[in-house]
Design a protein around this motif. Structure first.
Motif, PDB file in Angstrom:
ATOM      1  N   GLU A 154     -11.411  14.179 -18.066  1.00  0.00           N
ATOM      2  CA  GLU A 154     -10.536  15.340 -18.191  1.00  0.00           C
ATOM      3  C   GLU A 154      -9.565  15.409 -17.011  1.00  0.00           C
ATOM      4  N   SER A 155      -8.365  15.886 -17.286  1.00  0.00           N
ATOM      5  CA  SER A 155      -7.362  16.060 -16.238  1.00  0.00           C
ATOM      6  C   SER A 155      -6.428  17.201 -16.643  1.00  0.00           C
ATOM      7  N   PRO A 156      -5.777  17.862 -15.671  1.00  0.00           N
ATOM      8  CA  PRO A 156      -5.938  17.682 -14.232  1.00  0.00           C
ATOM      9  C   PRO A 156      -7.300  18.196 -13.776  1.00  0.00           C
ATOM     10  N   LYS A 157      -7.563  18.119 -12.484  1.00  0.00           N
ATOM     11  CA  LYS A 157      -8.847  18.596 -11.972  1.00  0.00           C
ATOM     12  C   LYS A 157      -8.973  20.082 -12.255  1.00  0.00           C
ATOM     13  N   GLN A 174      -7.853  10.484 -13.993  1.00  0.00           N
ATOM     14  CA  GLN A 174      -7.935  11.872 -13.581  1.00  0.00           C
ATOM     15  C   GLN A 174      -6.829  12.154 -12.576  1.00  0.00           C
ATOM     16  N   ALA A 175      -6.077  13.180 -12.830  1.00  0.00           N
ATOM     17  CA  ALA A 175      -5.005  13.530 -11.907  1.00  0.00           C
ATOM     18  C   ALA A 175      -5.588  14.018 -10.602  1.00  0.00           C
TER      19      ALA A 175
END
Length: 688
Positions: free
Chosen positions: A86-89, A202-203
């Motif tokens: 998943e992204s962003p955090k 992941q960003a």
């Protein structure tokens, strides 16, 4: 427990309702794919989130709100590779209602899953995404959106994973929703194409929450270092070590000595991260094995501080480092610092261990490093500062029995803190050995004994006689006794908000006087009625609720009373706020107990309905498979709203008596609401 908390969150439903109720859909989904090699592709599930709303992340511990989960229909044509990234955090906050950290997304969330196919041909992958959304006032019941993602056949060369801004193969996406089926043809641009592992997708977006959390770890480490200075293993070393440097005019050497201490402990933090790895650190907070290990470690540390034994390193290590320090020069100074670390381990080890445990469960790879930097900075500063200003040494208190007292106090605190980790495991497995009152009882005893120790009424083996009680000891004793007294009402159900982050949730309380307030008003006939689903749900304040709509309406006809429908949820935060702040008021409680038949319908419950009770909703077109689905469908189809809490007053024919209400903590308003419903029922009036 998780289901109960789920409706808690859903309670954020309701302050901003318009005159005409509306079905809220704050999250819209799109589904795309990227073919990255002959037999591999990336599935991309993108959630667009309306302003002021948030979508919960995948990683939510048991007992919290409903996490986002993605299910893929099994097929021999493909296999999933790794986890969904998943992204962003996600943003991480501490939620006081759930007494835990939760994570969520705002604006947008992207979920990526690598898939490996048996052939390079085109394929279609089916599945569904299950998710929950809230804003600052309301939560919606969990929703499930099915999807079909078409992945086109591989026709070109494999994408270079190092390329940037690479074009992605167009993909036809079918989004099946309750109301419509939408086909979308998209061409996606990405700033980073999929590498061999999905982790780098992941960003990396620094957040305020991350900074605050790391600062908290640093401050905890710094305070731990200050406490270590006051132990009998470290404090006497300060004047001896400083004198060694000042006699040789080595202020520079003293600074190097302090820097060497910092390097040593920061290296220890880095070693912890390297050994466990970032992924393991992320799992520590909810991992049962880690929690049990941490519990055992802290108990051992606590008993050690109380004087039962000392945790020491082999003498050969100390002797070897000491011999290296005799060589002189900068390298010799470094080994002097190493010798200090080894010699003082019996005092600093438990503090370091506790700090590393806490830093690890924060789930950040840099956490142990930040914790050890704070610890070593506090430990190193006195050696350097006293070397720069040797006259300050005169102000240092003399060594004595008070140093051992510091260790004993830390021992009590270690034992108290250890229970938190045992509680985590107890809740996860529903052992029931550390319910809230058991936890509080142990803490009350520990802090009472600590107060007695500070007053000299409890003496351990390594303690000196306390001829008189100093002012600091007296003040600390007052604090310890006061804290113990503060916790006593919790044994009978008081909320104890100050320690809600540590103690087990109030739902684990076996004896709770706050849950019996409605018992005095209970109608004896009503109390004897066997209620459907009563083994699954429970009413607050000792109220006698029904949990099935038809059963509640039938009983209301029998006793000739109006009905209040309470659309609620396990994780509905505002529902719990209403129950604690409004329903607990005597005027409200009396009306709910005596004047209404209360029907609480949990819209997020996952208990499966019997096969013959399942149906396809004429309102949403979805199959109603669970108890929660059924009540959510009734709320949306009958009342045109899907958020909780939502209170509907009905006559015993099911007609609305007055306009429904949502979240509102004004007690007088709620009393007036109930009174107006009763008046309408008595006069035979109702609203459309």
């Amino acid at each position: 427990m998780a289901k109960k908390h789920l409706l808690l969150l859903i309670v954020f439903c309701g302050l901003h309702f318009f005159a005409n109720a509306q079905i809220l859909k704050p999250v819209s989904w799109t589904f795309t794919s990227e073919r990255v090699s002959e037999k591999e592709a990336i599935l991309i599930l993108t959630a667009k989130i309306d302003d002021k709303w948030h979508l919960y992340a995948q990683d939510i511990a048991a007992g919290g709100p409903e996490p986002t989960s993605i299910t893929y229909t099994a097929s021999p044509n493909y296999v999933l590779v790794g986890k969904t990234i998943e992204s962003p955090k996600p943003v991480k906050i501490f939620d006081e209602t759930f007494e835990m950290d939760v994570k969520w997304f705002t604006k947008k969330a992207v979920f990526r899953q690598r898939v490996r196919f048996a052939t390079k041909d085109a394929a279609t992958i089916e599945g569904s995404v299950y998710f929950m959304t809230c804003d600052d006032k309301q939560c919606l019941p969990p929703d499930e959106v099915p999807f079909k993602i078409a992945v086109k056949a591989f026709t070109g060369k494999a994408i270079n994973t190092k390329e940037v801004d690479a074009a992605v193969v167009p993909a036809e996406v079918v989004v099946e929703n309750a109301d419509t089926t939408v086909r979308v043809d998209t061409v996606v641009k990405t700033t980073q194409v999929v590498p061999d592992t999905l982790a780098t997708l992941q960003a990396v977006e620094p957040s305020i929450e991350n900074s605050q959390s790391l600062w908290a770890i640093f401050i905890a480490g710094f305070l731990g270092g200050l406490l270590a200075l006051l132990t009998p293993c470290v404090f006497p070393m300060i004047p001896l070590t400083v004198s060694y440097f000042t006699k040789r005019g080595g202020v520079f050497h003293a600074v190097v000595y302090g820097l060497s201490i910092i390097v040593l402990y920061v290296a220890l933090g880095m070693l912890v991260t390297m050994i466990f790895g970032a992924d393991a650190l992320n799992d520590m907070a909810s991992n049962v094995v880690f929690n049990l290990i941490f519990f055992a470690m802290l108990v051992v540390f606590g008993i050690s501080f109380l004087g039962a034994f000392e945790i020491t390193l082999p003498n050969s290590w100390v002797n070897k480092m000491d011999s290296q320090s005799d060589k002189g020069g900068l390298l010799g100074i470094f080994f002097m610092a190493f010798t200090l670390a080894l010699v003082s381990f019996s005092c600093t080890g438990p503090i370091i261990g506790t700090l590393l445990v806490q830093a690890a469960v924060e789930g950040k790879a840099i956490g142990p490093i930040m914790g050890m930097f704070g610890f070593s900075l506090a430990l190193a500063l006195p050696f350097s500062l006293f070397a720069l200003f040797p006259s300050w040494l005169k102000s240092l208190p003399k060594s004595g029995g008070w140093l051992n007292s510091v260790k004993v106090v830390l021992g009590f605190l270690e034992l108290a803190f250890a229970l938190k980790f045992l509680s985590n495991v107890d809740l996860a497995y529903h052992w029931g050995i550390l319910d809230r009152e058991v936890f509080l009882t142990i803490w009350i005893v520990l802090f009472t004994l600590l107060g007695m120790y500070l007053l000299g009424k409890l003496k351990l083996s390594h303690d000196s006689d306390v001829k008189f009680v100093s002012i600091p000891r007296l003040l600390f004793a007052i604090c310890s006794f006061s804290f113990a007294v503060y916790m006593v009402p919790g044994l009978w159900g008081a909320p104890l908000k100050a320690i809600s982050a540590f103690s087990p949730p109030q739902g684990t309380q076996d004896f709770d006087l706050t849950a019996t307030k409605g018992a005095a008003h209970t109608n004896s006939t009503e109390a004897t009625v066997a209620k459907k689903y009563s083994d699954l749900f429970h009413c607050p304040h000792g109220l006698n609720c029904f949990f099935d709509y038809d059963e509640g309406i039938a009983y209301a006809k029998k006793v000739n009373k109006p009905v209040m429908i309470d659309f609620t949820g396990h994780s509905c935060v505002n529902c719990r706020k209403m129950e604690v702040s409004v329903w607990s008021d005597p005027a409200v409680l009396q009306r709910l107990s005596e004047e209404y038949v209360l029907i609480s319908l949990y819209v997020d419950d996952k208990t499966a309905l019997p096969e013959n009770d399942q149906y396809v909703s004429s309102f949403s077109g979805k199959r109603v498979k669970t108890i929660g689905n059924k009540w959510s469908d009734i709320q949306a189809s009958k009342y045109g709203i899907n958020s909780q809490p939502y209170y509907v007053l009905l006559n015993n024919e099911g007609a609305k008596l007055v306009m429904p209400q949502a979240f509102n903590l004004d007690i007088q308003n709620y009393v007036a609401f109930l009174d107006s419903g009763k008046k309408a029922y008595q006069s035979g009036a109702y609203v459309k």
